[in-house]
Scaffold this active site. Structure first.
Site, PDB file in Angstrom:
ATOM      1  N   ARG A 106      14.937   3.747 -17.700  1.00  0.00           N
ATOM      2  CA  ARG A 106      14.372   2.959 -16.603  1.00  0.00           C
ATOM      3  C   ARG A 106      14.723   1.491 -16.854  1.00  0.00           C
ATOM      4  NH1 ARG A 106      14.358   7.304 -14.959  1.00  0.00           N
ATOM      5  NH2 ARG A 106      12.727   8.550 -13.963  1.00  0.00           N
ATOM      6  N   THR A 162      11.449   0.617  -3.289  1.00  0.00           N
ATOM      7  CA  THR A 162      11.701   0.977  -4.684  1.00  0.00           C
ATOM      8  C   THR A 162      13.163   1.364  -4.903  1.00  0.00           C
ATOM      9  OG1 THR A 162      11.225   2.647  -6.378  1.00  0.00           O
ATOM     10  CG2 THR A 162      10.871   3.316  -4.105  1.00  0.00           C
ATOM     11  N   ASP A 163      13.626   1.152  -6.132  1.00  0.00           N
ATOM     12  CA  ASP A 163      15.002   1.562  -6.469  1.00  0.00           C
ATOM     13  C   ASP A 163      15.153   3.079  -6.466  1.00  0.00           C
ATOM     14  OD1 ASP A 163      13.596   2.181  -8.791  1.00  0.00           O
ATOM     15  OD2 ASP A 163      14.939   1.119 -10.155  1.00  0.00           O
ATOM     16  N   GLU A 164      14.010   3.809  -6.479  1.00  0.00           N
ATOM     17  CA  GLU A 164      14.105   5.280  -6.524  1.00  0.00           C
ATOM     18  C   GLU A 164      14.763   5.856  -5.277  1.00  0.00           C
ATOM     19  OE1 GLU A 164      10.948   7.579  -8.052  1.00  0.00           O
ATOM     20  OE2 GLU A 164      10.376   6.079  -9.525  1.00  0.00           O
ATOM     21  N   ALA A 174       0.844  -1.208   0.000  1.00  0.00           N
ATOM     22  CA  ALA A 174       0.000   0.000   0.000  1.00  0.00           C
ATOM     23  C   ALA A 174       0.867   1.241   0.000  1.00  0.00           C
ATOM     24  CB  ALA A 174      -0.911  -0.005   1.229  1.00  0.00           C
ATOM     25  N   TYR A 227       7.964  11.513  -3.455  1.00  0.00           N
ATOM     26  CA  TYR A 227       7.627  10.074  -3.445  1.00  0.00           C
ATOM     27  C   TYR A 227       8.815   9.248  -2.963  1.00  0.00           C
ATOM     28  CZ  TYR A 227       7.337   5.310  -5.239  1.00  0.00           C
ATOM     29  OH  TYR A 227       7.396   3.938  -5.353  1.00  0.00           O
ATOM     30  N   SER A 228       9.973   9.436  -3.596  1.00  0.00           N
ATOM     31  CA  SER A 228      11.110   8.579  -3.228  1.00  0.00           C
ATOM     32  C   SER A 228      11.579   8.873  -1.810  1.00  0.00           C
ATOM     33  CB  SER A 228      12.252   8.691  -4.241  1.00  0.00           C
ATOM     34  OG  SER A 228      12.675  10.016  -4.403  1.00  0.00           O
ATOM     35  N   VAL A 267       5.892  12.857 -24.085  1.00  0.00           N
ATOM     36  CA  VAL A 267       7.217  12.381 -23.636  1.00  0.00           C
ATOM     37  C   VAL A 267       7.904  13.527 -22.902  1.00  0.00           C
ATOM     38  CG1 VAL A 267       9.477  11.591 -24.429  1.00  0.00           C
ATOM     39  CG2 VAL A 267       7.388  10.721 -25.514  1.00  0.00           C
ATOM     40  N   LYS A 326       9.327   6.936   0.467  1.00  0.00           N
ATOM     41  CA  LYS A 326       9.629   5.496   0.451  1.00  0.00           C
ATOM     42  C   LYS A 326      10.936   5.210   1.192  1.00  0.00           C
ATOM     43  CE  LYS A 326       7.756   2.578  -1.438  1.00  0.00           C
ATOM     44  NZ  LYS A 326       6.687   1.649  -0.969  1.00  0.00           N
TER      45      LYS A 326
HETATM   46  P1  NAD Z   1      -0.515   1.392  -7.161  1.00  0.00           P
HETATM   47  O1  NAD Z   1      -0.629   2.864  -6.998  1.00  0.00           O
HETATM   48  O2  NAD Z   1      -0.995   0.745  -8.409  1.00  0.00           O
HETATM   49  O3  NAD Z   1      -1.247   0.654  -5.945  1.00  0.00           O
HETATM   50  C1  NAD Z   1      -1.190   1.125  -4.633  1.00  0.00           C
HETATM   51  C2  NAD Z   1      -2.399   0.573  -3.890  1.00  0.00           C
HETATM   52  O4  NAD Z   1      -2.316   1.027  -2.519  1.00  0.00           O
HETATM   53  C3  NAD Z   1      -3.740   1.070  -4.434  1.00  0.00           C
HETATM   54  O5  NAD Z   1      -4.631  -0.022  -4.575  1.00  0.00           O
HETATM   55  C4  NAD Z   1      -4.244   2.032  -3.369  1.00  0.00           C
HETATM   56  O6  NAD Z   1      -5.660   2.078  -3.262  1.00  0.00           O
HETATM   57  C5  NAD Z   1      -3.596   1.469  -2.125  1.00  0.00           C
HETATM   58  N1  NAD Z   1      -3.444   2.482  -1.076  1.00  0.00           N
HETATM   59  C6  NAD Z   1      -2.953   3.745  -1.210  1.00  0.00           C
HETATM   60  N2  NAD Z   1      -3.006   4.381  -0.034  1.00  0.00           N
HETATM   61  C7  NAD Z   1      -3.504   3.497   0.862  1.00  0.00           C
HETATM   62  C8  NAD Z   1      -3.779   3.578   2.245  1.00  0.00           C
HETATM   63  N3  NAD Z   1      -3.540   4.700   2.943  1.00  0.00           N
HETATM   64  N4  NAD Z   1      -4.281   2.490   2.858  1.00  0.00           N
HETATM   65  C9  NAD Z   1      -4.531   1.360   2.174  1.00  0.00           C
HETATM   66  N5  NAD Z   1      -4.306   1.232   0.855  1.00  0.00           N
HETATM   67  C10 NAD Z   1      -3.794   2.294   0.210  1.00  0.00           C
HETATM   68  O7  NAD Z   1       1.021   1.084  -6.903  1.00  0.00           O
HETATM   69  P2  NAD Z   1       1.925  -0.118  -7.418  1.00  0.00           P
HETATM   70  O8  NAD Z   1       2.615   0.290  -8.653  1.00  0.00           O
HETATM   71  O9  NAD Z   1       1.133  -1.367  -7.380  1.00  0.00           O
HETATM   72  O10 NAD Z   1       3.019  -0.147  -6.255  1.00  0.00           O
HETATM   73  C11 NAD Z   1       2.853  -1.000  -5.122  1.00  0.00           C
HETATM   74  C12 NAD Z   1       4.081  -0.849  -4.239  1.00  0.00           C
HETATM   75  O11 NAD Z   1       5.254  -1.210  -4.963  1.00  0.00           O
HETATM   76  C13 NAD Z   1       4.301   0.582  -3.750  1.00  0.00           C
HETATM   77  O12 NAD Z   1       4.769   0.512  -2.428  1.00  0.00           O
HETATM   78  C14 NAD Z   1       5.410   1.106  -4.658  1.00  0.00           C
HETATM   79  O13 NAD Z   1       6.174   2.086  -3.997  1.00  0.00           O
HETATM   80  C15 NAD Z   1       6.213  -0.153  -4.918  1.00  0.00           C
HETATM   81  N6  NAD Z   1       6.957  -0.217  -6.175  1.00  0.00           N
HETATM   82  C16 NAD Z   1       6.327   0.016  -7.365  1.00  0.00           C
HETATM   83  C17 NAD Z   1       7.045  -0.124  -8.561  1.00  0.00           C
HETATM   84  C18 NAD Z   1       6.404   0.110  -9.890  1.00  0.00           C
HETATM   85  O14 NAD Z   1       7.094   0.131 -10.901  1.00  0.00           O
HETATM   86  N7  NAD Z   1       5.092   0.268  -9.987  1.00  0.00           N
HETATM   87  C19 NAD Z   1       8.392  -0.487  -8.515  1.00  0.00           C
HETATM   88  C20 NAD Z   1       9.007  -0.705  -7.273  1.00  0.00           C
HETATM   89  C21 NAD Z   1       8.266  -0.585  -6.111  1.00  0.00           C
HETATM   90  O1  DAU Z   2      11.610   2.644 -10.276  1.00  0.00           O
HETATM   91  C1  DAU Z   2      10.484   2.213  -9.582  1.00  0.00           C
HETATM   92  C2  DAU Z   2       9.390   3.263  -9.670  1.00  0.00           C
HETATM   93  O2  DAU Z   2       8.902   3.233 -11.002  1.00  0.00           O
HETATM   94  C3  DAU Z   2       8.266   3.027  -8.676  1.00  0.00           C
HETATM   95  O3  DAU Z   2       8.771   3.160  -7.375  1.00  0.00           O
HETATM   96  C4  DAU Z   2       7.115   4.018  -8.909  1.00  0.00           C
HETATM   97  O4  DAU Z   2       6.034   3.714  -8.052  1.00  0.00           O
HETATM   98  C5  DAU Z   2       6.672   3.898 -10.347  1.00  0.00           C
HETATM   99  O5  DAU Z   2       5.651   4.843 -10.604  1.00  0.00           O
HETATM  100  C6  DAU Z   2       7.850   4.114 -11.299  1.00  0.00           C
HETATM  101  O6  DAU Z   2       8.310   5.478 -11.253  1.00  0.00           O
HETATM  102  P1  DAU Z   2       8.720   6.285 -12.589  1.00  0.00           P
HETATM  103  O7  DAU Z   2       8.637   7.721 -12.306  1.00  0.00           O
HETATM  104  O8  DAU Z   2       9.981   5.748 -13.156  1.00  0.00           O
HETATM  105  O9  DAU Z   2       7.513   5.775 -13.560  1.00  0.00           O
HETATM  106  P2  DAU Z   2       6.559   6.557 -14.593  1.00  0.00           P
HETATM  107  O10 DAU Z   2       5.792   5.494 -15.318  1.00  0.00           O
HETATM  108  O11 DAU Z   2       5.823   7.668 -13.958  1.00  0.00           O
HETATM  109  O12 DAU Z   2       7.609   7.192 -15.602  1.00  0.00           O
HETATM  110  C7  DAU Z   2       8.563   6.396 -16.292  1.00  0.00           C
HETATM  111  C8  DAU Z   2       9.413   7.340 -17.131  1.00  0.00           C
HETATM  112  O13 DAU Z   2       8.605   7.889 -18.181  1.00  0.00           O
HETATM  113  C9  DAU Z   2       9.961   8.526 -16.363  1.00  0.00           C
HETATM  114  O14 DAU Z   2      11.260   8.831 -16.855  1.00  0.00           O
HETATM  115  C10 DAU Z   2       9.001   9.658 -16.715  1.00  0.00           C
HETATM  116  C11 DAU Z   2       8.558   9.319 -18.121  1.00  0.00           C
HETATM  117  N1  DAU Z   2       7.188   9.748 -18.495  1.00  0.00           N
HETATM  118  C12 DAU Z   2       6.164   9.371 -17.664  1.00  0.00           C
HETATM  119  C13 DAU Z   2       4.862   9.749 -17.970  1.00  0.00           C
HETATM  120  C14 DAU Z   2       3.732   9.364 -17.044  1.00  0.00           C
HETATM  121  C15 DAU Z   2       6.961  10.432 -19.661  1.00  0.00           C
HETATM  122  O15 DAU Z   2       7.905  10.732 -20.435  1.00  0.00           O
HETATM  123  N2  DAU Z   2       5.667  10.795 -19.966  1.00  0.00           N
HETATM  124  C16 DAU Z   2       4.608  10.502 -19.155  1.00  0.00           C
HETATM  125  O16 DAU Z   2       3.465  10.895 -19.473  1.00  0.00           O
END
Ligand code: NAD
Ligand code: DAU
Length: 339
Positions: free
Chosen positions: A217, A125-127, A82, A153-154, A209, A157
């Site tokens: 990434r 997250t790697d961020e 979450a 965000y980062s 973009v 986390k």
């Molecule tokens: P997401 O935004 O799709 O899902 C997050 C979920 O958490 C949602 O269902 C939301 O309703 C729930 N949530 C938010 N606030 C809440 C709260 N206060 N109480 C209960 N539930 C709550 O995100 P995701 O991409 O599935 O990411 C999941 C986890 O993985 C996060 O911790 C994120 O930091 C981490 N992560 C994501 C990525 C990625 O690329 N998406 C990569 C590495 C780590």
């Molecule tokens: O690295 C892990 C992270 O990856 C997770 O912790 C985050 O929850 C997840 O959202 C993701 O973060 P990014 O910022 O890397 O993902 P995003 O999809 O938002 O963007 C990926 C790249 O694309 C980034 O360099 C920004 C760029 N971008 C993104 C959007 C939404 C665009 O150029 N245009 C766009 O409209």
């Protein structure tokens, strides 16, 4: 075994529920989610068909609700997905990121301590490592790379990770942390790069973009992230951090071109827009520790995973069309109109 999965209605949380149900049909899974804009209960419909699955709508910052659920359900393991997860939203409004990502993690860990939960896993997250230069392909994030965050965000986390390590050292809370690179796959909310570009391309809308599209990434298919977490839960060492990534670095513009190529759309849809503030240049994970210690390796090659993903969005339009026709429209206009 009973696992409490928070953020279960989000992208990775829901995929993790499906993954665990398939791999461990005997496990009981309790899904928990507050159903923010990013949580979608309909995503969990297939999981609900299994009578070993249960769902609670609850906010991880709500101490009373979380303590009640943990005391009644008595999970063996809590996996915390979450979070507020979108970098762009954290730049617009950091407050909710600090609340959910830091204080929510604290509440969950307090509940785990109070009720003797055997294992807490924090999905990181790697961020948290900041970014790497484009001209140093030899540099990768390891678990000992200093924390050096760029966005609210980062930073939130990283704070959660630090708090988790403190709870382990001070209170002996048995926990592990994973830090994964960018995930892609089914059920990702269409605000993120890959699903946003697929949805816009299908609607012949501009593909926004950021900057020059050269940011890199390190993409991993979501099931490979789930596999890594499952292996950490089984064999990971308490108190350790594990990086997860599959050596798949790609520039944003190349991903966008790949998507439009697959969908047969013109490159004229590509529109360069104002860059993200504080935009991290490059992420790249060194997964040596999890590979050597736990035997993890990714199974899905990017060339296959991206096709699976685009095909999924093509065949599940009702899932994301519902989303982009609602409240998300307002977000999209605020984020992109006139950018
Ligand atoms: P997401 O935004 O799709 O899902 C997050 C979920 O958490 C949602 O269902 C939301 O309703 C729930 N949530 C938010 N606030 C809440 C709260 N206060 N109480 C209960 N539930 C709550 O995100 P995701 O991409 O599935 O990411 C999941 C986890 O993985 C996060 O911790 C994120 O930091 C981490 N992560 C994501 C990525 C990625 O690329 N998406 C990569 C590495 C780590
Ligand atoms: O690295 C892990 C992270 O990856 C997770 O912790 C985050 O929850 C997840 O959202 C993701 O973060 P990014 O910022 O890397 O993902 P995003 O999809 O938002 O963007 C990926 C790249 O694309 C980034 O360099 C920004 C760029 N971008 C993104 C959007 C939404 C665009 O150029 N245009 C766009 O409209």
């Amino acid at each position: 075994m009973k696992i409490l999965v928070t953020g279960a209605a989000g992208f990775i949380g829901s995929n993790f529920v499906f993954y665990e149900q398939k791999l461990h049909p005997d496990y009981e899974i309790v899904g928990l989610d507050s159903l923010t804009y990013a949580g979608n209960l309909s995503t969990l419909e297939p999981a609900m068909e299994n009578d070993r699955f249960k769902f609670f709508k609850a906010d991880i910052t709500d101490r009373d609700a979380i303590f009640k659920i943990v005391s009644e359900e008595k999970p063996d393991v809590i996996v915390n997905f979450a979070a507020e997860s979108h970098v762009d939203r954290s730049i617009e409004d950091p407050g909710v990121f600090l609340r959910t990502n830091i204080l929510g993690t604290q509440v969950l860990m307090d509940a785990a301590r109070e009720y003797g939960v055997g294992r807490f896993h924090q999905v990181g997250t790697d961020e948290v490592y900041g970014d790497l230069p484009l001209d140093r392909p030899d540099l990768l994030f390891t678990e000992t790379t200093p924390i050096n965050t760029s966005s609210p965000y980062s930073a939130s986390k990283a704070s959660a990770d630090l708090l988790a390590m403190a709870y382990h050292r001070t209170f002996g809370l048995p926990l592990t942390i994973s830090r994964c690179s960018n995930n892609y796959g089914p059920y990702q909310f269409p605000e993120k790069l890959i699903p946003l570009m697929i949805a816009n391309a299908l609607a012949d809308k501009p593909l926004p973009v950021y900057g020059e599209g050269l940011n890199v990434r390190d993409w991993l298919y979501v099931d490979d992230h789930c596999k890594a977490i499952d292996m950490i839960l089984s064999n990971g060492k308490i108190g350790e951090v594990y990086n997860i990534g599959g050596h798949n670095e790609m520039a944003n513009i190349d991903i966008v071109k790949l998507i439009i190529g697959y969908l047969g759309k013109p490159e004229s849809l590509i529109t360069y827009v104002t860059d993200r503030k504080g935009h991290d240049m490059r992420y790249a994970i060194d997964p040596k520790k999890i590979s050597d210690e736990l035997g993890w390796s990714p199974e899905t090659k990017f060339a296959d995973g991206i096709k699976l993903t685009i095909d999924w969005y093509l065949h599940n339009k009702e899932w994301w069309e519902n989303i982009i026709s609602g409240e998300y429209r307002k977000y999209y206009a605020e984020m992109y109109d006139g950018r």
